[in-house]
Design an enzyme around this catalytic site. Structure first.
Site, PDB file in Angstrom:
ATOM      1  N   ASP A  71       1.437   5.401   0.131  1.00  0.00           N
ATOM      2  CA  ASP A  71       0.755   6.390   0.858  1.00  0.00           C
ATOM      3  C   ASP A  71       1.199   7.718  -0.168  1.00  0.00           C
ATOM      4  O   ASP A  71       2.072   8.514  -0.162  1.00  0.00           O
ATOM      5  CB  ASP A  71       1.744   6.949   2.088  1.00  0.00           C
ATOM      6  CG  ASP A  71       1.070   7.902   3.035  1.00  0.00           C
ATOM      7  OD1 ASP A  71      -0.131   8.197   2.595  1.00  0.00           O
ATOM      8  OD2 ASP A  71       1.396   8.116   4.219  1.00  0.00           O
TER       9      ASP A  71
ATOM     10  N   LYS B 175       0.937  -1.101  -0.089  1.00  0.00           N
ATOM     11  CA  LYS B 175      -0.027   0.119  -0.180  1.00  0.00           C
ATOM     12  C   LYS B 175       0.979   1.126   0.155  1.00  0.00           C
ATOM     13  O   LYS B 175       1.984   1.484   0.829  1.00  0.00           O
ATOM     14  CB  LYS B 175      -0.911  -0.084   1.079  1.00  0.00           C
ATOM     15  CG  LYS B 175      -2.122   1.267   1.269  1.00  0.00           C
ATOM     16  CD  LYS B 175      -2.830   1.274   2.366  1.00  0.00           C
ATOM     17  CE  LYS B 175      -3.700   2.182   2.254  1.00  0.00           C
ATOM     18  NZ  LYS B 175      -3.239   3.485   1.968  1.00  0.00           N
TER      19      LYS B 175
ATOM     20  N   GLU C  61       3.224   1.730   4.606  1.00  0.00           N
ATOM     21  CA  GLU C  61       1.901   2.016   4.858  1.00  0.00           C
ATOM     22  C   GLU C  61       1.117   0.732   5.256  1.00  0.00           C
ATOM     23  O   GLU C  61       0.183   1.020   5.819  1.00  0.00           O
ATOM     24  CB  GLU C  61       1.283   2.734   3.731  1.00  0.00           C
ATOM     25  CG  GLU C  61      -0.029   3.295   3.983  1.00  0.00           C
ATOM     26  CD  GLU C  61      -0.141   4.583   4.550  1.00  0.00           C
ATOM     27  OE1 GLU C  61      -1.399   4.700   5.092  1.00  0.00           O
ATOM     28  OE2 GLU C  61       0.841   5.092   5.163  1.00  0.00           O
TER      29      GLU C  61
END
Length: 187
Positions: A39, A37, A174
């Site tokens: 950011d 993931k 993240e």
């Protein structure tokens, strides 16, 4: 690579991107792919005859904010495409850093931003949203080069989400995003 669910159609003018749901643990099983993931800012890139439109997940046109990305997208060997990805700034440890991204935009120095592309929704006249994620990612991988571009394919692993999640935590990333490889893209 084409399947029966893909159909020729007019290119959409807007896309409402799929959004993640927060959970405590990644799903188990080989029907799940897991990605890092990032950011950053979610950007849907529309490419039509070398004309580029960059839209946020809230349907704001940010094309003028990212001229370097637009220029790189024009170099892709596609007539028409819609890409789904995350625009990020990387810190010295190659981690996405939202503050660094905001500062880059504020200072109008967006030349070193990276666009991680994780999905292909439309390609050369064909709507891919009814195709499986696995098929869309295979087609995407053929479009995104591995050269020194600011456009990168967001890689994944199949199964082993718990491993990737632990690794992401250890590296202070993240998090991860888990997607069913047989799912279609739902707006």
């Amino acid at each position: 690579i084409k399947n029966k669910k893909q159909k020729k159609t007019t290119m959409p003018t807007h896309i409402h991107p799929e959004l993640a749901t927060l959970v405590d643990n990644p799903p188990l099983g080989k029907e799940w792919c897991h990605e890092i993931k990032y950011d950053g800012y979610r950007i849907i890139a529309f490419i039509k005859d070398k004309k580029i439109k960059l839209m946020t997940r809230n349907q704001k046109n940010w094309t003028s904010k990212f001229p370097s990305l637009s220029k790189e997208l024009q170099q892709l060997k596609v007539k028409t495409a819609i890409l789904d990805g995350e625009l990020v700034a990387l810190d010295k440890k190659s981690r996405s850093n939202f503050e660094l991204l905001q500062n880059s935009i504020h200072n109008k120095d967006t030349s070193r931003l990276i666009y991680y592309v994780f999905d292909l929704l439309y390609y050369n006249g064909t709507d891919l949203t009814s195709s499986t994620l696995q098929m869309r990612k295979k087609q995407l991988q053929q479009i995104i080069s591995t050269s020194d571009s600011i456009i990168l394919y967001a890689d994944h692993i199949i199964g082993r989400g718990d491993f990737l999640f632990k690794k992401a935590c250890k590296l202070s990333l993240e998090g991860i995003v888990s997607k069913n490889i047989n799912s279609r893209y739902i707006q």
